[in-house]
Design a protein around this motif. Structure first.
Motif: not given
Length: 558
Positions: A1-25
RNA sequence: GCGCCUGUAGCUCAGUUGGAUAGAGCAACGGCUUUCUAAGCCGUGUGCCAGAGGUUCGAAUCCUCUCAGGCGCACCA
Protein backbone atom coordinates in the motif's frame (compact mmCIF):
# COMPACT_ATOMS: atom_id res chain seq x y z
CA UNK A 1 0.00 0.00 0.00
CA UNK A 2 1.35 3.39 -0.98
CA UNK A 3 1.78 6.29 1.37
CA UNK A 4 -1.14 8.25 -0.06
CA UNK A 5 -3.52 5.34 0.42
CA UNK A 6 -2.27 4.86 3.96
CA UNK A 7 -2.84 8.51 4.76
CA UNK A 8 -6.25 8.55 3.12
CA UNK A 9 -7.34 5.53 5.10
CA UNK A 10 -6.02 7.05 8.28
CA UNK A 11 -7.88 10.32 7.74
CA UNK A 12 -11.09 8.50 6.88
CA UNK A 13 -10.81 6.49 10.08
CA UNK A 14 -10.26 9.65 12.09
CA UNK A 15 -13.27 11.23 10.37
CA UNK A 16 -15.46 8.25 11.14
CA UNK A 17 -14.35 8.21 14.77
CA UNK A 18 -15.01 11.93 15.11
CA UNK A 19 -18.47 11.46 13.66
CA UNK A 20 -19.28 8.70 16.11
CA UNK A 21 -17.96 10.69 19.02
CA UNK A 22 -19.93 13.77 17.98
CA UNK A 23 -23.12 11.76 17.79
CA UNK A 24 -22.37 9.99 21.08
CA UNK A 25 -21.64 13.35 22.68
CA UNK A 26 -24.98 14.70 21.57
CA UNK A 27 -23.69 17.37 19.20
CA UNK A 28 -26.16 16.13 16.56
CA UNK A 29 -27.81 12.94 15.45
CA UNK A 30 -27.73 11.24 12.08
CA UNK A 31 -29.78 8.64 10.26
CA UNK A 32 -27.43 7.71 7.46
CA UNK A 33 -23.65 7.80 7.25
CA UNK A 34 -22.29 10.54 4.99
CA UNK A 35 -19.67 9.65 2.37
CA UNK A 36 -16.20 9.71 3.80
CA UNK A 37 -14.93 11.37 0.67
CA UNK A 38 -11.56 13.07 0.50
CA UNK A 39 -10.53 15.41 -2.23
CA UNK A 40 -7.26 17.08 -3.04
CA UNK A 41 -7.88 20.82 -3.08
CA UNK A 42 -6.44 22.82 -5.88
CA UNK A 43 -5.28 25.56 -3.52
CA UNK A 44 -2.19 24.83 -1.45
CA UNK A 45 -3.56 26.82 1.50
CA UNK A 46 -6.41 24.35 1.77
CA UNK A 47 -4.05 21.56 2.71
CA UNK A 48 -3.29 18.24 1.06
CA UNK A 49 -6.74 16.83 1.71
CA UNK A 50 -10.17 18.20 2.31
CA UNK A 51 -13.61 16.82 3.06
CA UNK A 52 -17.08 18.15 2.52
CA UNK A 53 -18.57 15.79 5.11
CA UNK A 54 -20.01 18.58 7.24
CA UNK A 55 -21.83 19.96 4.21
CA UNK A 56 -23.59 16.69 3.56
CA UNK A 57 -25.24 16.67 6.95
CA UNK A 58 -27.31 19.84 7.53
CA UNK A 59 -30.44 18.26 6.11
CA UNK A 60 -30.63 15.29 8.43
CA UNK A 61 -29.14 17.01 11.48
CA UNK A 62 -30.88 20.40 11.10
CA UNK A 63 -27.60 22.04 12.09
CA UNK A 64 -25.46 24.41 10.06
CA UNK A 65 -22.44 23.06 8.21
CA UNK A 66 -20.08 25.15 10.28
CA UNK A 67 -21.61 23.95 13.53
CA UNK A 68 -21.22 20.35 12.37
CA UNK A 69 -17.68 20.94 11.20
CA UNK A 70 -16.75 22.46 14.54
CA UNK A 71 -18.20 19.52 16.43
CA UNK A 72 -16.32 17.09 14.18
CA UNK A 73 -13.02 18.89 14.50
CA UNK A 74 -13.41 19.09 18.24
CA UNK A 75 -13.81 15.33 18.38
CA UNK A 76 -10.90 14.54 16.08
CA UNK A 77 -8.04 12.59 17.56
CA UNK A 78 -5.05 13.35 15.32
CA UNK A 79 -2.32 12.44 17.75
CA UNK A 80 0.21 10.09 16.18
CA UNK A 81 -1.25 10.48 12.68
CA UNK A 82 0.11 12.15 9.56
CA UNK A 83 -2.24 15.07 10.17
CA UNK A 84 -0.54 18.25 11.27
CA UNK A 85 -3.43 20.70 11.44
CA UNK A 86 -7.16 20.61 10.83
CA UNK A 87 -8.99 23.74 9.77
CA UNK A 88 -12.53 24.68 8.96
CA UNK A 89 -12.85 26.91 5.93
CA UNK A 90 -15.33 28.39 3.53
CA UNK A 91 -18.88 27.12 3.73
CA UNK A 92 -17.87 24.15 5.90
CA UNK A 93 -14.89 22.35 4.41
CA UNK A 94 -12.60 20.56 6.80
CA UNK A 95 -9.06 20.91 5.55
CA UNK A 96 -6.20 18.66 6.56
CA UNK A 97 -2.61 19.75 6.41
CA UNK A 98 -0.05 16.98 6.72
CA UNK A 99 3.28 16.73 8.43
CA UNK A 100 5.98 17.06 5.80
CA UNK A 101 7.51 13.69 6.61
CA UNK A 102 4.87 11.95 4.52
CA UNK A 103 6.53 13.12 1.33
CA UNK A 104 9.85 11.67 2.38
CA UNK A 105 8.07 8.36 2.80
CA UNK A 106 7.02 8.57 -0.85
CA UNK A 107 10.65 8.98 -1.80
CA UNK A 108 11.64 5.95 0.26
CA UNK A 109 8.93 3.90 -1.41
CA UNK A 110 10.32 4.70 -4.84
CA UNK A 111 13.86 3.83 -3.79
CA UNK A 112 12.64 0.52 -2.44
CA UNK A 113 10.27 -0.53 -5.23
CA UNK A 114 12.22 0.89 -8.17
CA UNK A 115 10.87 -0.42 -11.47
CA UNK A 116 7.78 -1.70 -9.69
CA UNK A 117 6.85 1.61 -8.15
CA UNK A 118 3.33 2.35 -9.30
CA UNK A 119 2.17 -1.24 -9.52
CA UNK A 120 -0.73 -2.26 -7.35
CA UNK A 121 -2.62 -5.41 -6.52
CA UNK A 122 -6.09 -3.99 -6.99
CA UNK A 123 -6.94 -6.47 -9.73
CA UNK A 124 -4.56 -9.27 -8.91
CA UNK A 125 -5.96 -12.66 -9.80
CA UNK A 126 -8.25 -11.30 -12.52
CA UNK A 127 -7.84 -11.61 -16.25
CA UNK A 128 -8.21 -8.81 -18.76
CA UNK A 129 -8.59 -9.11 -22.50
CA UNK A 130 -7.59 -6.08 -24.51
CA UNK A 131 -8.71 -6.20 -28.10
CA UNK A 132 -7.60 -3.35 -30.32
CA UNK A 133 -7.02 -2.33 -33.92
CA UNK A 134 -8.50 -5.54 -35.35
CA UNK A 135 -8.39 -3.96 -38.79
CA UNK A 136 -9.31 -5.76 -41.95
CA UNK A 137 -6.24 -7.60 -43.16
CA UNK A 138 -6.95 -6.38 -46.66
CA UNK A 139 -4.16 -3.87 -46.69
CA UNK A 140 -1.32 -2.34 -44.71
CA UNK A 141 -1.82 -0.54 -41.39
CA UNK A 142 -2.56 3.11 -41.92
CA UNK A 143 -2.52 6.17 -39.76
CA UNK A 144 -6.07 5.60 -38.60
CA UNK A 145 -4.91 2.46 -36.83
CA UNK A 146 -2.16 4.31 -35.02
CA UNK A 147 -4.38 5.96 -32.45
CA UNK A 148 -6.27 2.80 -31.58
CA UNK A 149 -2.94 1.00 -31.40
CA UNK A 150 -1.47 3.43 -28.94
CA UNK A 151 -4.61 3.62 -26.81
CA UNK A 152 -5.13 -0.15 -26.70
CA UNK A 153 -1.53 -1.09 -26.07
CA UNK A 154 -1.06 1.50 -23.33
CA UNK A 155 -4.36 0.72 -21.68
CA UNK A 156 -3.30 -2.92 -21.62
CA UNK A 157 -0.11 -1.93 -19.82
CA UNK A 158 -2.05 0.24 -17.41
CA UNK A 159 -4.37 -2.66 -16.61
CA UNK A 160 -1.38 -4.88 -16.04
CA UNK A 161 0.07 -2.36 -13.59
CA UNK A 162 -3.12 -2.53 -11.55
CA UNK A 163 -2.67 -6.27 -11.18
CA UNK A 164 -4.61 -7.73 -14.09
CA UNK A 165 -3.23 -10.60 -16.08
CA UNK A 166 -3.51 -9.05 -19.52
CA UNK A 167 -3.94 -10.57 -22.95
CA UNK A 168 -3.49 -8.35 -25.98
CA UNK A 169 -5.57 -9.60 -28.85
CA UNK A 170 -6.03 -8.87 -32.54
CA UNK A 171 -9.19 -10.13 -34.18
CA UNK A 172 -8.48 -10.94 -37.80
CA UNK A 173 -11.47 -10.34 -40.04
CA UNK A 174 -10.48 -13.06 -42.44
CA UNK A 175 -14.04 -14.03 -43.31
CA UNK A 176 -17.11 -12.33 -44.62
CA UNK A 177 -17.87 -9.61 -47.08
CA UNK A 178 -14.65 -7.66 -46.94
CA UNK A 179 -12.74 -10.76 -47.85
CA UNK A 180 -15.05 -11.37 -50.80
CA UNK A 181 -14.34 -7.85 -52.01
CA UNK A 182 -10.66 -8.40 -51.40
CA UNK A 183 -10.79 -11.52 -53.54
CA UNK A 184 -12.67 -9.72 -56.31
CA UNK A 185 -10.11 -6.93 -56.30
CA UNK A 186 -7.15 -9.30 -56.36
CA UNK A 187 -8.72 -11.32 -59.12
CA UNK A 188 -9.40 -8.27 -61.26
CA UNK A 189 -5.80 -7.05 -60.91
CA UNK A 190 -4.45 -10.52 -61.57
CA UNK A 191 -6.33 -10.83 -64.81
CA UNK A 192 -5.62 -7.27 -65.86
CA UNK A 193 -1.92 -7.82 -65.34
CA UNK A 194 -2.13 -10.89 -67.53
CA UNK A 195 -3.73 -8.89 -70.32
CA UNK A 196 -7.41 -9.62 -69.85
CA UNK A 197 -9.88 -6.80 -70.19
CA UNK A 198 -11.84 -6.91 -66.95
CA UNK A 199 -13.73 -4.23 -65.13
CA UNK A 200 -12.42 -3.41 -61.69
CA UNK A 201 -15.19 -3.77 -59.08
CA UNK A 202 -16.65 -0.39 -58.21
CA UNK A 203 -16.34 -0.94 -54.46
CA UNK A 204 -13.06 -2.83 -54.64
CA UNK A 205 -9.76 -2.04 -53.01
CA UNK A 206 -7.94 0.26 -55.36
CA UNK A 207 -4.70 0.54 -53.46
CA UNK A 208 -1.38 -0.11 -55.16
CA UNK A 209 -0.68 -2.86 -52.67
CA UNK A 210 -3.28 -5.05 -54.39
CA UNK A 211 -1.51 -4.66 -57.73
CA UNK A 212 1.88 -5.21 -56.10
CA UNK A 213 0.69 -8.45 -54.54
CA UNK A 214 -0.45 -9.73 -57.90
CA UNK A 215 2.78 -8.72 -59.66
CA UNK A 216 4.73 -10.69 -57.05
CA UNK A 217 2.33 -13.56 -57.31
CA UNK A 218 2.63 -13.72 -61.09
CA UNK A 219 6.41 -13.59 -60.78
CA UNK A 220 6.16 -16.66 -58.57
CA UNK A 221 3.44 -18.69 -60.19
CA UNK A 222 2.91 -17.21 -63.65
CA UNK A 223 -0.47 -17.39 -65.32
CA UNK A 224 -1.27 -20.98 -64.41
CA UNK A 225 -4.35 -19.98 -62.38
CA UNK A 226 -6.06 -18.14 -65.25
CA UNK A 227 -7.61 -21.37 -66.42
CA UNK A 228 -9.21 -22.05 -63.05
CA UNK A 229 -12.81 -21.40 -62.26
CA UNK A 230 -13.04 -17.92 -60.74
CA UNK A 231 -14.13 -18.98 -57.28
CA UNK A 232 -11.24 -21.38 -56.88
CA UNK A 233 -8.78 -18.83 -58.22
CA UNK A 234 -9.95 -16.15 -55.83
CA UNK A 235 -9.48 -18.51 -52.94
CA UNK A 236 -5.86 -19.06 -53.91
CA UNK A 237 -5.25 -15.35 -54.42
CA UNK A 238 -6.83 -14.44 -51.11
CA UNK A 239 -4.84 -17.04 -49.24
CA UNK A 240 -1.65 -15.73 -50.78
CA UNK A 241 -2.32 -12.05 -50.18
CA UNK A 242 -3.80 -12.51 -46.72
CA UNK A 243 -0.71 -14.32 -45.57
CA UNK A 244 1.48 -11.55 -47.00
CA UNK A 245 -0.63 -8.84 -45.39
CA UNK A 246 -0.70 -10.47 -41.98
CA UNK A 247 3.04 -10.92 -41.96
CA UNK A 248 3.42 -7.27 -42.85
CA UNK A 249 0.87 -6.14 -40.27
CA UNK A 250 2.62 -8.09 -37.52
CA UNK A 251 5.93 -6.64 -38.55
CA UNK A 252 4.62 -3.08 -38.70
CA UNK A 253 2.95 -3.33 -35.32
CA UNK A 254 6.08 -4.79 -33.75
CA UNK A 255 7.93 -1.80 -35.12
CA UNK A 256 5.30 0.37 -33.51
CA UNK A 257 6.04 -1.37 -30.23
CA UNK A 258 2.92 -3.50 -30.10
CA UNK A 259 3.14 -7.18 -29.43
CA UNK A 260 -0.02 -9.28 -29.43
CA UNK A 261 -0.48 -12.41 -27.37
CA UNK A 262 -3.31 -13.72 -29.50
CA UNK A 263 -4.15 -13.36 -33.17
CA UNK A 264 -7.71 -14.60 -33.36
CA UNK A 265 -9.08 -15.63 -36.72
CA UNK A 266 -12.73 -14.92 -37.48
CA UNK A 267 -12.65 -17.84 -39.91
CA UNK A 268 -11.75 -20.16 -37.04
CA UNK A 269 -15.16 -19.47 -35.51
CA UNK A 270 -16.71 -20.98 -38.62
CA UNK A 271 -14.30 -23.89 -38.72
CA UNK A 272 -14.79 -24.80 -35.08
CA UNK A 273 -18.56 -24.70 -35.25
CA UNK A 274 -18.72 -21.86 -32.73
CA UNK A 275 -20.97 -19.85 -35.01
CA UNK A 276 -23.42 -22.69 -35.36
CA UNK A 277 -23.60 -23.46 -31.68
CA UNK A 278 -24.14 -19.78 -30.91
CA UNK A 279 -27.01 -19.71 -33.35
CA UNK A 280 -28.52 -22.72 -31.66
CA UNK A 281 -28.14 -21.11 -28.27
CA UNK A 282 -29.83 -17.91 -29.39
CA UNK A 283 -32.63 -19.82 -31.03
CA UNK A 284 -33.14 -21.97 -27.95
CA UNK A 285 -33.34 -18.89 -25.76
CA UNK A 286 -35.97 -17.43 -28.04
CA UNK A 287 -33.77 -14.50 -29.05
CA UNK A 288 -33.67 -15.30 -32.77
CA UNK A 289 -36.43 -15.46 -35.35
CA UNK A 290 -36.72 -15.83 -39.10
CA UNK A 291 -38.12 -13.20 -41.39
CA UNK A 292 -37.72 -12.45 -45.10
CA UNK A 293 -35.44 -15.45 -45.37
CA UNK A 294 -32.97 -14.03 -42.82
CA UNK A 295 -32.34 -14.84 -39.18
CA UNK A 296 -32.78 -11.89 -36.85
CA UNK A 297 -31.66 -11.10 -33.32
CA UNK A 298 -34.28 -9.58 -31.06
CA UNK A 299 -32.19 -6.57 -30.12
CA UNK A 300 -35.38 -4.68 -29.30
CA UNK A 301 -35.78 -6.92 -26.25
CA UNK A 302 -32.60 -5.33 -24.93
CA UNK A 303 -33.38 -1.69 -25.53
CA UNK A 304 -32.38 -1.25 -29.17
CA UNK A 305 -34.77 0.49 -31.49
CA UNK A 306 -34.49 -2.18 -34.14
CA UNK A 307 -33.53 -5.80 -34.55
CA UNK A 308 -30.38 -6.93 -36.30
CA UNK A 309 -29.66 -9.57 -38.88
CA UNK A 310 -27.62 -12.56 -37.77
CA UNK A 311 -27.75 -14.58 -40.96
CA UNK A 312 -28.49 -13.04 -44.30
CA UNK A 313 -31.04 -14.43 -46.70
CA UNK A 314 -28.11 -15.72 -48.76
CA UNK A 315 -27.09 -17.90 -45.84
CA UNK A 316 -23.98 -15.98 -44.83
CA UNK A 317 -23.70 -14.91 -41.20
CA UNK A 318 -23.11 -11.21 -40.56
CA UNK A 319 -20.14 -9.69 -38.81
CA UNK A 320 -22.41 -9.14 -35.82
CA UNK A 321 -23.14 -12.85 -35.67
CA UNK A 322 -19.45 -13.71 -35.65
CA UNK A 323 -18.79 -11.07 -33.03
CA UNK A 324 -21.27 -12.69 -30.66
CA UNK A 325 -19.61 -16.07 -31.09
CA UNK A 326 -16.23 -14.42 -30.67
CA UNK A 327 -17.11 -12.79 -27.39
CA UNK A 328 -18.67 -15.98 -26.12
CA UNK A 329 -15.34 -17.58 -26.80
CA UNK A 330 -13.60 -14.87 -24.81
CA UNK A 331 -15.93 -15.03 -21.84
CA UNK A 332 -17.03 -18.64 -21.70
CA UNK A 333 -14.30 -20.73 -23.31
CA UNK A 334 -11.41 -18.63 -22.12
CA UNK A 335 -13.03 -17.20 -19.02
CA UNK A 336 -11.84 -13.61 -19.10
CA UNK A 337 -13.11 -11.50 -16.22
CA UNK A 338 -13.08 -8.40 -18.34
CA UNK A 339 -12.98 -7.73 -22.07
CA UNK A 340 -12.23 -4.27 -23.36
CA UNK A 341 -12.35 -3.25 -27.01
CA UNK A 342 -11.11 -0.10 -28.65
CA UNK A 343 -13.41 0.98 -31.46
CA UNK A 344 -13.57 3.97 -33.70
CA UNK A 345 -16.49 6.31 -33.15
CA UNK A 346 -18.07 5.05 -36.36
CA UNK A 347 -18.76 1.76 -34.57
CA UNK A 348 -20.40 3.11 -31.45
CA UNK A 349 -23.81 1.97 -32.64
CA UNK A 350 -22.71 -1.63 -32.16
CA UNK A 351 -22.09 -1.46 -28.47
CA UNK A 352 -25.71 -1.65 -27.39
CA UNK A 353 -26.57 -4.57 -29.62
CA UNK A 354 -23.50 -6.59 -28.71
CA UNK A 355 -24.17 -5.97 -25.02
CA UNK A 356 -27.73 -7.08 -25.68
CA UNK A 357 -26.53 -10.25 -27.34
CA UNK A 358 -24.16 -10.98 -24.47
CA UNK A 359 -27.01 -10.56 -22.03
CA UNK A 360 -29.02 -13.02 -24.11
CA UNK A 361 -26.33 -15.66 -23.74
CA UNK A 362 -26.13 -14.95 -20.02
CA UNK A 363 -22.90 -13.02 -19.93
CA UNK A 364 -22.87 -9.98 -17.66
CA UNK A 365 -22.67 -7.13 -20.17
CA UNK A 366 -20.80 -4.97 -17.68
CA UNK A 367 -17.77 -7.18 -18.07
CA UNK A 368 -17.60 -5.98 -21.65
CA UNK A 369 -16.68 -2.38 -22.30
CA UNK A 370 -15.76 -0.42 -25.37
CA UNK A 371 -13.44 2.52 -25.44
CA UNK A 372 -14.78 4.72 -28.18
CA UNK A 373 -12.14 6.83 -29.77
CA UNK A 374 -13.02 9.71 -31.98
CA UNK A 375 -11.63 9.30 -35.43
CA UNK A 376 -8.41 10.91 -36.42
CA UNK A 377 -8.72 13.79 -38.76
CA UNK A 378 -5.78 14.30 -40.97
CA UNK A 379 -4.84 17.84 -41.81
CA UNK A 380 -2.62 18.46 -44.75
CA UNK A 381 -1.70 22.07 -45.44
CA UNK A 382 -4.58 23.11 -43.27
CA UNK A 383 -7.03 21.08 -45.29
CA UNK A 384 -8.94 18.06 -44.11
CA UNK A 385 -7.98 14.98 -46.01
CA UNK A 386 -10.11 11.89 -45.66
CA UNK A 387 -8.49 8.58 -45.22
CA UNK A 388 -9.86 5.70 -47.13
CA UNK A 389 -8.24 2.43 -47.81
CA UNK A 390 -10.29 1.94 -50.90
CA UNK A 391 -9.15 5.13 -52.51
CA UNK A 392 -5.62 4.14 -51.69
CA UNK A 393 -4.79 7.52 -50.19
CA UNK A 394 -4.19 6.38 -46.67
CA UNK A 395 -0.92 7.29 -45.09
CA UNK A 396 0.77 4.10 -44.07
CA UNK A 397 1.67 3.57 -40.44
CA UNK A 398 5.21 2.78 -41.50
CA UNK A 399 5.53 6.08 -43.36
CA UNK A 400 4.31 7.92 -40.32
CA UNK A 401 6.82 6.14 -38.08
CA UNK A 402 9.64 6.74 -40.55
CA UNK A 403 8.95 10.44 -40.50
CA UNK A 404 7.93 11.07 -36.91
CA UNK A 405 9.47 8.18 -35.01
CA UNK A 406 7.86 5.58 -32.79
CA UNK A 407 8.23 7.58 -29.59
CA UNK A 408 6.55 10.73 -30.86
CA UNK A 409 3.83 8.79 -32.66
CA UNK A 410 2.82 6.81 -29.58
CA UNK A 411 3.13 9.80 -27.30
CA UNK A 412 1.14 12.06 -29.58
CA UNK A 413 -1.68 9.58 -30.18
CA UNK A 414 -2.12 9.04 -26.47
CA UNK A 415 -1.87 12.67 -25.49
CA UNK A 416 -5.58 13.40 -25.52
CA UNK A 417 -8.42 11.44 -24.06
CA UNK A 418 -9.92 8.93 -26.52
CA UNK A 419 -13.13 10.95 -26.48
CA UNK A 420 -11.58 14.02 -27.94
CA UNK A 421 -11.66 14.65 -31.62
CA UNK A 422 -8.16 14.65 -32.83
CA UNK A 423 -6.50 16.63 -35.56
CA UNK A 424 -3.26 15.19 -36.76
CA UNK A 425 -1.35 17.96 -38.38
CA UNK A 426 1.21 16.24 -40.57
CA UNK A 427 3.49 19.23 -40.87
CA UNK A 428 3.57 19.73 -37.11
CA UNK A 429 4.17 16.08 -36.34
CA UNK A 430 6.97 15.81 -38.85
CA UNK A 431 8.60 18.92 -37.49
CA UNK A 432 10.76 17.69 -34.64
CA UNK A 433 10.61 20.86 -32.63
CA UNK A 434 10.06 21.50 -28.96
CA UNK A 435 6.36 21.81 -29.78
CA UNK A 436 6.41 18.08 -29.48
CA UNK A 437 6.10 17.35 -25.78
CA UNK A 438 7.79 13.97 -26.00
CA UNK A 439 11.13 15.75 -26.25
CA UNK A 440 10.34 17.72 -23.16
CA UNK A 441 9.86 14.59 -21.10
CA UNK A 442 12.78 12.69 -22.58
CA UNK A 443 14.99 15.70 -22.06
CA UNK A 444 14.18 15.70 -18.36
CA UNK A 445 15.17 12.06 -18.18
CA UNK A 446 18.41 12.57 -20.08
CA UNK A 447 19.25 15.55 -17.92
CA UNK A 448 18.88 13.49 -14.76
CA UNK A 449 20.96 10.66 -16.17
CA UNK A 450 23.67 13.13 -17.00
CA UNK A 451 23.77 14.44 -13.44
CA UNK A 452 23.75 10.95 -12.01
CA UNK A 453 26.68 9.99 -14.23
CA UNK A 454 28.66 12.94 -12.93
CA UNK A 455 27.65 12.39 -9.34
CA UNK A 456 28.62 8.75 -9.39
CA UNK A 457 32.17 9.52 -8.24
CA UNK A 458 31.13 12.16 -5.77
CA UNK A 459 28.44 10.58 -3.66
CA UNK A 460 29.85 10.19 -0.22
CA UNK A 461 28.52 7.10 1.47
CA UNK A 462 30.28 8.00 4.67
CA UNK A 463 27.87 10.85 5.18
CA UNK A 464 24.28 9.71 5.65
CA UNK A 465 21.75 11.43 3.51
CA UNK A 466 19.15 13.45 5.28
CA UNK A 467 15.86 13.63 3.41
CA UNK A 468 14.51 16.23 5.79
CA UNK A 469 16.97 18.64 4.21
CA UNK A 470 14.65 18.77 1.21
CA UNK A 471 12.60 21.84 2.06
CA UNK A 472 12.47 24.06 -1.02
CA UNK A 473 9.05 24.48 -2.58
CA UNK A 474 10.29 23.02 -5.86
CA UNK A 475 11.50 19.96 -3.96
CA UNK A 476 8.15 19.51 -2.27
CA UNK A 477 6.30 19.96 -5.51
CA UNK A 478 8.46 17.33 -7.16
CA UNK A 479 7.96 14.93 -4.24
CA UNK A 480 4.24 15.47 -4.36
CA UNK A 481 4.10 14.81 -8.08
CA UNK A 482 6.10 11.62 -7.65
CA UNK A 483 3.71 10.41 -4.97
CA UNK A 484 0.78 10.80 -7.38
CA UNK A 485 2.04 8.26 -9.88
CA UNK A 486 0.32 5.17 -8.38
CA UNK A 487 -2.88 7.19 -8.22
CA UNK A 488 -2.69 8.15 -11.86
CA UNK A 489 -2.38 4.55 -12.95
CA UNK A 490 -5.43 3.55 -10.94
CA UNK A 491 -7.42 6.46 -12.36
CA UNK A 492 -6.34 5.65 -15.90
CA UNK A 493 -7.60 2.09 -15.42
CA UNK A 494 -10.86 3.07 -13.71
CA UNK A 495 -11.73 5.54 -16.43
CA UNK A 496 -10.21 3.53 -19.26
CA UNK A 497 -8.27 6.63 -20.18
CA UNK A 498 -4.60 5.88 -20.77
CA UNK A 499 -3.89 9.45 -21.90
CA UNK A 500 -3.69 10.44 -18.23
CA UNK A 501 -0.29 8.75 -18.07
CA UNK A 502 1.07 10.77 -20.95
CA UNK A 503 -0.07 14.01 -19.41
CA UNK A 504 1.36 12.88 -16.09
CA UNK A 505 4.81 12.47 -17.63
CA UNK A 506 4.64 16.05 -18.82
CA UNK A 507 3.66 17.25 -15.37
CA UNK A 508 6.45 15.29 -13.77
CA UNK A 509 9.01 16.55 -16.26
CA UNK A 510 7.83 20.08 -15.60
CA UNK A 511 8.17 19.63 -11.83
CA UNK A 512 11.69 18.33 -12.37
CA UNK A 513 12.76 21.13 -14.71
CA UNK A 514 11.56 23.67 -12.15
CA UNK A 515 13.49 21.92 -9.43
CA UNK A 516 16.54 21.77 -11.64
CA UNK A 517 16.52 25.49 -12.19
CA UNK A 518 15.93 26.31 -8.55
CA UNK A 519 18.20 23.81 -6.81
CA UNK A 520 21.65 22.49 -7.46
CA UNK A 521 22.27 18.84 -6.88
CA UNK A 522 26.02 19.14 -6.69
CA UNK A 523 26.54 21.10 -3.49
CA UNK A 524 29.24 21.11 -0.82
CA UNK A 525 26.77 20.10 1.86
CA UNK A 526 26.94 16.29 1.61
CA UNK A 527 23.78 15.29 3.51
CA UNK A 528 21.80 17.68 1.31
CA UNK A 529 23.56 16.58 -1.85
CA UNK A 530 22.88 12.94 -1.10
CA UNK A 531 19.23 13.71 -0.44
CA UNK A 532 18.94 15.55 -3.74
CA UNK A 533 20.64 12.70 -5.54
CA UNK A 534 18.03 10.39 -4.05
CA UNK A 535 15.33 12.78 -5.22
CA UNK A 536 16.51 12.90 -8.82
CA UNK A 537 17.13 9.17 -8.89
CA UNK A 538 13.55 8.65 -7.83
CA UNK A 539 12.41 11.09 -10.50
CA UNK A 540 14.43 9.27 -13.11
CA UNK A 541 12.88 5.99 -11.98
CA UNK A 542 9.32 7.25 -12.19
CA UNK A 543 9.84 8.86 -15.60
CA UNK A 544 11.29 5.56 -16.77
CA UNK A 545 8.36 3.61 -15.35
CA UNK A 546 5.80 5.96 -16.87
CA UNK A 547 7.47 6.06 -20.28
CA UNK A 548 7.72 2.28 -20.08
CA UNK A 549 3.95 2.07 -19.77
CA UNK A 550 3.64 4.38 -22.75
CA UNK A 551 6.07 2.33 -24.79
CA UNK A 552 8.27 5.37 -25.26
CA UNK A 553 12.02 5.16 -24.77
CA UNK A 554 13.73 6.95 -21.91
CA UNK A 555 17.06 8.04 -23.41
CA UNK A 556 20.06 8.50 -21.13
CA UNK A 557 21.63 11.03 -23.43
CA UNK A 558 20.19 13.53 -25.86
C1' G B 1 -36.17 12.43 -37.98
C1' C B 2 -33.66 9.18 -33.99
C1' G B 3 -29.06 7.77 -31.18
C1' C B 4 -23.81 8.52 -29.49
C1' C B 5 -19.51 11.97 -28.94
C1' U B 6 -17.87 17.00 -28.66
C1' G B 7 -18.43 22.49 -27.59
C1' U B 8 -13.77 25.73 -21.75
C1' A B 9 -8.21 31.64 -23.29
C1' G B 10 -6.43 33.56 -30.24
C1' C B 11 -5.01 27.79 -31.18
C1' U B 12 -4.57 22.52 -28.94
C1' C B 13 -6.57 20.60 -24.62
C1' A B 14 -6.95 19.57 -18.82
C1' G B 15 -10.43 20.21 -15.06
C1' U B 16 -9.47 14.97 -9.29
C1' U B 17 -17.10 12.08 -11.44
C1' G B 18 -20.97 18.42 -7.58
C1' G B 19 -16.68 22.12 -4.29
C1' A B 20 -13.51 27.13 -2.44
C1' U B 21 -10.47 32.66 -6.75
C1' A B 22 -11.76 27.80 -13.89
C1' G B 23 -6.02 25.76 -15.26
C1' A B 24 -1.67 23.91 -18.61
C1' G B 25 0.92 23.87 -23.40
C1' C B 26 1.47 26.63 -27.96
C1' A B 27 1.41 31.56 -29.81
C1' A B 28 2.81 37.20 -27.90
C1' C B 29 5.87 40.20 -24.64
C1' G B 30 9.80 40.81 -20.75
C1' G B 31 13.61 38.56 -17.83
C1' C B 32 17.22 34.24 -16.17
C1' U B 33 23.68 31.00 -17.82
C1' U B 34 31.50 32.43 -14.33
C1' U B 35 28.66 26.22 -11.49
C1' C B 36 25.07 19.53 -12.74
C1' U B 37 22.40 19.45 -20.69
C1' A B 38 18.91 26.89 -22.35
C1' A B 39 15.42 20.83 -26.21
C1' G B 40 15.30 24.40 -19.79
C1' C B 41 13.35 28.03 -15.97
C1' C B 42 10.70 32.60 -14.04
C1' G B 43 7.21 36.51 -14.87
C1' U B 44 3.02 39.33 -17.69
C1' G B 45 -2.71 38.91 -20.01
C1' U B 46 -7.00 36.74 -21.95
C1' G B 47 -12.71 33.56 -20.35
C1' C B 48 -21.09 35.08 -20.98
C1' C B 49 -17.03 27.39 -19.49
C1' A B 50 -21.89 27.43 -26.93
C1' G B 51 -26.98 29.50 -25.20
C1' A B 52 -31.54 29.33 -22.04
C1' G B 53 -34.06 27.29 -18.07
C1' G B 54 -33.98 23.76 -13.81
C1' U B 55 -32.07 20.71 -9.46
C1' U B 56 -29.18 22.75 -4.08
C1' C B 57 -25.67 25.28 0.65
C1' G B 58 -22.65 25.21 -4.16
C1' A B 59 -22.91 23.65 -11.34
C1' A B 60 -17.89 23.94 -16.51
C1' U B 61 -19.53 19.20 -14.17
C1' C B 62 -26.20 16.53 -13.04
C1' C B 63 -31.55 17.13 -15.74
C1' U B 64 -34.54 19.46 -19.89
C1' C B 65 -34.63 22.30 -24.27
C1' U B 66 -32.07 25.15 -28.24
C1' C B 67 -27.77 26.05 -31.40
C1' A B 68 -23.08 24.37 -33.84
C1' G B 69 -19.56 20.42 -35.40
C1' G B 70 -18.23 15.03 -35.80
C1' C B 71 -20.02 9.94 -36.19
C1' G B 72 -23.74 6.40 -36.67
C1' C B 73 -28.99 4.72 -37.81
C1' A B 74 -27.54 -1.87 -44.08
C1' C B 75 -29.23 -8.81 -45.17
C1' C B 76 -21.05 -3.45 -44.97
C1' A B 77 -17.50 -4.00 -41.33
Amino acid sequence: MYIREKIEEQIKQIMADALNKSVAGGAFSIETMPDLFLEMPREKEHGEYSTNMAMQLPKQTRKSPRYIAEALVENMETEGSYIDTVEIAGPGFINFKLKKIWQYSALEEISALKENYGRSTKNTGKTFNMEFISANPTGPMHMGNARGGAIGDILASVANWTGYEVTREFYINDAGNQIVKFGDSLDARYRQLLGEEVLFPADGYQGDDITEHMKDFIALEGDQHLALESHARKEILVEYALEKNLTQIKKDLETYGIHYDVWFSEQSLYDSGAIESTIELLKKGGFAYEQDGALWFKATSFGSDKDDVLIRANGLPTYFMADIAYHMDKFINRGFDRCINVWGADHHGHIARLKGALTAVEINPNQFEVVIMQLVRLLRNGEVARMSKRQGKAIALTDLIDEVGVDATRFFFNLRSPDSHFDFDLALAIEQSSDNPVFYVQYAHARICSIIRQMAEEVNDEVPMDLTRLIEKEEFHLLETLSLFPNEILLAEERLDPSRITRYTIELASAFHSFYNACHVRVEDFPLMNARVALIEATQQVIQNALGILGVTAPERM
